[in-house]
Design an enzyme around this catalytic site. Sequence first.
Site, PDB file in Angstrom:
ATOM      1  CD  GLU A   1      -9.654  -8.970  -2.431  1.00  0.00           C
ATOM      2  OE1 GLU A   1      -8.696  -8.262  -2.763  1.00  0.00           O
ATOM      3  OE2 GLU A   1     -10.479  -8.609  -1.579  1.00  0.00           O
TER       4      GLU A   1
ATOM      5  CB  CYS B   1     -10.491  -2.531  -8.675  1.00  0.00           C
ATOM      6  SG  CYS B   1     -10.727  -3.781  -7.401  1.00  0.00           S
TER       7      CYS B   1
ATOM      8  CG  HIS C   1      -2.196  -0.968   0.690  1.00  0.00           C
ATOM      9  ND1 HIS C   1      -2.196  -2.307   1.014  1.00  0.00           N
ATOM     10  CD2 HIS C   1      -3.279  -0.758  -0.101  1.00  0.00           C
ATOM     11  CE1 HIS C   1      -3.262  -2.875   0.477  1.00  0.00           C
ATOM     12  NE2 HIS C   1      -3.939  -1.971  -0.203  1.00  0.00           N
TER      13      HIS C   1
ATOM     14  CG  ASP D   1      -5.206  -9.085  -1.562  1.00  0.00           C
ATOM     15  OD1 ASP D   1      -4.105  -9.228  -1.010  1.00  0.00           O
ATOM     16  OD2 ASP D   1      -6.029  -8.220  -1.226  1.00  0.00           O
TER      17      ASP D   1
HETATM   18  C1  PEP Z   1      -6.540  -6.009  -4.758  1.00  0.00           C
HETATM   19  O1  PEP Z   1      -6.292  -6.885  -3.924  1.00  0.00           O
HETATM   20  O2  PEP Z   1      -6.217  -6.104  -5.962  1.00  0.00           O
HETATM   21  C2  PEP Z   1      -7.240  -4.782  -4.358  1.00  0.00           C
HETATM   22  C3  PEP Z   1      -7.647  -3.912  -5.230  1.00  0.00           C
HETATM   23  O3  PEP Z   1      -7.413  -4.557  -3.016  1.00  0.00           O
HETATM   24  P1  PEP Z   1      -6.261  -4.044  -2.024  1.00  0.00           P
HETATM   25  O4  PEP Z   1      -5.063  -3.656  -2.859  1.00  0.00           O
HETATM   26  O5  PEP Z   1      -6.822  -2.883  -1.269  1.00  0.00           O
HETATM   27  O6  PEP Z   1      -6.016  -5.234  -1.181  1.00  0.00           O
HETATM   28 MG    MG Z   2      -7.269  -6.826  -1.994  1.00  0.00          MG
END
Ligand code: PEP
Ligand code: MG
Length: 625
Positions: free
Chosen positions: A476, A547, A234, A500
Amino acid sequence: MAGGPVIWISSFGIFSAPTGILIFNFACVRYSPRVPDATRTGEKVIRGIPVSAGVCRGRLVVMTDAAASIPRHEIPALATQSEIDRLEQALMATRQQVLGVQAKVESAMGAKDASIFDAHLLVLEDPTLLDEVMKLISEKRLNAEAAFSDVADHYMKSLAAVDDDYLRERATDMRDVTSRVLANLAGRASEHELPKLREPCIIVAHDLPPSKTAQLDKKMVLGFVTDVGGKTSHTAILARSLQIPAVVGLKNASRTLESGQYALLDGYNGIIILNPTDQTLFEYGQIVRKQVDLAAKLQDVRDKPAVTFDGASITLSANVEGADDIELVKDSGAEGVGLFRTEYLFINRAVSPTEEEQFQEYRKVAEALNPQPVIIRTLDLGGDKFASHVDVPKEMNPFLGWRAIRYCLQEPAVFRAQLRAILRASAFGNVKIMYPMISGLQELTEANAMLDACKEELRREGVAFNDAMDVGVMIEIPSAVLIADALAKRVKFFSIGTNDLIQYSLAVDRLNERIAHLYDPAHPAILRLIQLTVEAAHRHGIWCGVCGEMASDPVFVPLLLGLGVDELSAAGALVPPVKFLVRRLKMAEAKELAAFALNSENGAEVLKRAQQLARDIAPSLFENQ
Ligand code: PEP
Ligand code: MG
């Protein structure tokens, strides 16, 4: 366009007010690695993993995380008094620091604002707390750091649990003071020095989880450098959305680099250059200049639809973290929000946001973008996103643990407040809801039952909401792919979380720099999982988006579209380059690439071909490569 009005142009590049950040910073653009010339006098080049493109230069500020590495050991009986002396000195130093900050705030903002520091001073003098700490040192022979943090931690948890806003705020005071005391015991500056920064700087840290980045004054941050992390950590996602360069996985940068050193950070190639020479600065200036042309080209497509060269329409949305991102979404040319990461509303605060606060935030976004869709994802706390006030026990494998929907279903009060807030916001725009980390049908059924109960309550209370609000799930976890037909029968859309999905399918921790080379979006297994998901969605007449970060990467966009994906949701800053590429792509080429990829046995050849296609159709995104 990021960065605000241009204030000066130098041989190094074009800088913006007020941060001095280079404004030509497009994360999709890859430059051929500059080969740093080791013979340039005084320069030192350190390599890591590039995760957010762009170039910046400035002083380093190395964040030490006293709390993350609290020493814990038994002290010899004879040393207890000197340990108590050491603690008293740290308490005195902390008191001096707090008084210093208080005096500055008082002269700048008046006595009223400065009085908040009285609470910090009270913590340092609290006889009950200090007695307990002293006892741990003298009777249990625990070192001062561990003793202080154990007692303070106990107090923080008790305060945070009290049903009284004033007392819960005191938990924050306790946390701030504890961090200062621990830093003083360790003889170093804590992250509390950050807000006092007077000039923009490059932040160096062992790790920068959202709980920490949320505290940073973003206007003062030119770039990020971390010891750990990968492309989908993140920290990396945040850097890309802030359009600041970031290099992660430097292993021990936070121990070897020093605050005050002058450096150039190259987020394209993942290098940090200490003491760059004039020649190096000149060369980087040339790179930045080339982006002026690209900026104009991207601006040209901003208001045009995301339609391929041969007329296939796709939905191009943006990922957001809150109402502060509304302008970025509008400026990007996205058609709404494909992923609203709501957990950022919960991070870096003493208590969780109330239903009303959440409602106001969701409503702002929904209203501002209406009639465009806003897909609000329910809380995805856990993994690498923790809220310090939420009592989640330390786990061996937090990404496999008490995270996201699993947490929400076991904490019904938290989930219920969020569901009600989202439902209420649905009366003010085109809101859709999406559950993260669905691994089986049961979770979807339970989440929907809670949603229905919230609808019933709101109906009884006469509160407006959209009864027909679309419900979707994130795909995911590999098990969700394999039961995608069952899920698709019960929801209105899928959104594939590739970040994920890749880590869980390939068993590669998305934060671990040592295995980052195995984190492969082009792996044949990943492509087949995406294909299975899209096919299941289409069999049941629902749409399927992506996403995760793959949707923000122009190299992978043709592959995703060729696999039949209907929607891409990218970081706002990366929507323009993705659209630029989509408008040059023929669907036939994308399908050919996907067919090749599905027959392939290795990710490297898929990646090579995907790169070639992207480069052929949009060379300006890959100039100099
Ligand atoms: C993902 O896992 O691709 C996602 C969009 O969620 P995050 O990155 O917030 O885990
Ligand atoms: Mg995720």
